[in-house]
Design an enzyme around this catalytic site. Structure first.
Site, short mmCIF file in Angstrom:
data_model
loop_
_atom_site.label_atom_id
_atom_site.label_comp_id
_atom_site.label_asym_id
_atom_site.label_seq_id
_atom_site.Cartn_x
_atom_site.Cartn_y
_atom_site.Cartn_z
N GLY A 1 1.72 1.83 10.77
CA GLY A 1 2.75 2.86 10.71
C GLY A 1 3.39 3.19 12.05
O GLY A 1 4.06 4.20 12.20
N LYS B 1 0.17 4.29 -0.40
CA LYS B 1 -0.43 5.52 0.15
C LYS B 1 -0.07 6.70 -0.75
O LYS B 1 -0.09 6.57 -1.96
CB LYS B 1 0.01 5.72 1.60
CG LYS B 1 -0.24 4.45 2.42
CD LYS B 1 -0.10 4.62 3.89
CE LYS B 1 -0.36 3.29 4.59
NZ LYS B 1 -0.36 3.37 6.02
N GLU C 1 -6.49 -4.91 9.79
CA GLU C 1 -5.43 -3.96 10.11
C GLU C 1 -5.75 -3.26 11.43
O GLU C 1 -6.51 -2.28 11.45
CB GLU C 1 -5.32 -2.91 9.01
CG GLU C 1 -4.95 -3.49 7.66
CD GLU C 1 -4.24 -2.45 6.79
OE1 GLU C 1 -3.09 -2.68 6.44
OE2 GLU C 1 -4.84 -1.39 6.50
N SER D 1 2.41 -2.66 10.27
CA SER D 1 3.85 -2.82 10.53
C SER D 1 4.37 -4.21 10.20
O SER D 1 5.28 -4.71 10.87
CB SER D 1 4.18 -2.43 11.97
OG SER D 1 3.80 -1.09 12.22
N GLU E 1 -7.19 4.92 7.36
CA GLU E 1 -6.88 6.34 7.13
C GLU E 1 -8.04 7.03 6.40
O GLU E 1 -8.32 8.20 6.64
CB GLU E 1 -5.56 6.48 6.35
CG GLU E 1 -4.37 6.18 7.25
CD GLU E 1 -3.16 5.59 6.55
OE1 GLU E 1 -3.07 5.68 5.31
OE2 GLU E 1 -2.31 5.01 7.24
N ASN F 1 0.88 -1.17 0.00
CA ASN F 1 0.00 0.00 0.00
C ASN F 1 0.91 1.22 0.00
O ASN F 1 1.50 1.56 1.02
CB ASN F 1 -0.89 -0.03 1.25
CG ASN F 1 -1.76 1.21 1.35
OD1 ASN F 1 -1.82 2.02 0.42
ND2 ASN F 1 -2.45 1.36 2.49
N HIS G 1 -9.79 1.63 4.09
CA HIS G 1 -8.56 1.73 4.88
C HIS G 1 -8.82 2.66 6.07
O HIS G 1 -9.56 3.64 5.95
CB HIS G 1 -7.41 2.27 4.02
CG HIS G 1 -6.09 2.17 4.71
ND1 HIS G 1 -5.69 3.09 5.66
CD2 HIS G 1 -5.11 1.25 4.65
CE1 HIS G 1 -4.50 2.73 6.12
NE2 HIS G 1 -4.13 1.62 5.52
P1 PGA Z 1 2.20 -0.12 7.68
O1 PGA Z 1 0.83 0.24 6.92
O2 PGA Z 1 2.68 -1.43 7.09
O3 PGA Z 1 3.11 1.02 7.38
O4 PGA Z 1 1.87 -0.25 9.12
C1 PGA Z 1 -0.11 -0.76 6.62
C2 PGA Z 1 -1.30 -0.14 5.96
O5 PGA Z 1 -1.67 0.99 6.32
O6 PGA Z 1 -1.92 -0.75 5.06
#
Ligand code: PGA
Length: 255
Positions: free
Chosen positions: A176, A11, A170, A216, A99, A9, A97
């Site tokens: 993150g 982003k 997730e 992560s 976010e 991903n 997602h």
């Molecule tokens: P991350 O993000 O691996 O940086 O934790 C995962 C995601 O948001 O899909």
């Protein structure tokens, strides 16, 4: 046996030139092209990179959007319909997602409408769910996930459910942050998701559905997470930006 599915991903990262060099490096890291046949690999990329990513990807790698609108067309400035995604030749979209839920007030019902619209366009939905830290700390993880799934499913036509979809678990507190759910914690939720899907949409569909872990995931923890019976892959943010890191996750899934 479900084939593993590893999705990056990206982003809001990368320009077109960086996309080209990323895929060149990925090919250097994974010289055995059969790896891309043994594990499904996908990238959720910004719309500005669809073309470049489709051109530069190794054969078999899927390119996904990171969002879409559920209406077929209309006055929705800044949005992309599923027909537009199909026209751009991408294979599906990440939807829901955390976010998007957090910053753009996306609801589980809207996610369900997007799921339905994607399937009707012949595209693959990758539906994200997950609990926040306070929700986990107060013992509500499973209730939150159940609600997210049920609210989304309420908007998906029965006929759409026979088409493939992917669920990404997730935990919001792991995204993150460098904090990862332990393999056991993740397995517990994945197992719940599969059991719940089984109740809602039937055993066969639930058994076939690939449930990815995200939060992560990296080269160091991927192998252990991916060894759990209900963890069928990963949705990877930070560690998908560098080909050296991401290739290790792909290779961990390809054994
Ligand atoms: P991350 O993000 O691996 O940086 O934790 C995962 C995601 O948001 O899909």
């Amino acid at each position: 046996m479900r084939k593993k599915f590893i999705a990056g991903n990206w982003k809001m990262h990368k320009l077109r030139s960086e996309t080209r060099s990323f895929f060149d490096e990925l090919r250097d890291q994974i010289s055995d092209a059969s790896v891309f046949g043994r594990v499904d690999v996908a990238f959720g990329v910004p719309a500005t990179l669809f073309d470049e990513a489709l051109k530069a990807r190794p054969q078999g790698v899927k390119i996904l959007a990171q969002n879409c609108h559920f209406e077929p067309q209309g006055a929705f400035t800044g949005e992309l319909s599923t027909a537009m995604l199909q026209d751009a030749k991408v294979h599906g979209s990440i939807i829901g997602h955390s976010e998007r839920r957090q910053y753009y007030a996306e609801t589980s019902q809207a996610v369900g409408k997007k799921w339905d619209a994607l399937v009707k366009q012949g595209l693959l939905p990758c539906v994200c769910v997950g609990e926040t830290r306070p929700e986990r700390d107060s013992g509500r993880t499973v209730d939150v996930i159940r609600q997210q799934i049920d609210d989304s499913l309420s908007q998906v036509a029965k006929t759409s459910l026979t088409s493939e979809f992917i669920i990404a678990y997730e935990p919001v507190w792991a995204i993150g942050t460098g904090l990862t759910a332990t393999p056991q914690m993740a397995q517990e939720v994945h197992q719940f998701i599969r059991a719940h899907l089984s109740q809602k949409v039937g055993h066969e569909i639930a058994d076939r559905c690939r449930i990815l872990y995200g939060g992560s995931m990296n080269a160091a923890n991927a192998k252990e997470l991916l060894s759990m019976p209900d963890i069928d892959g990963g949705l990877v943010g930070g560690a998908s930006l560098k080909a050296v890191d991401f290739s290790k996750i792909i290779l961990a899934a390809s054994v």
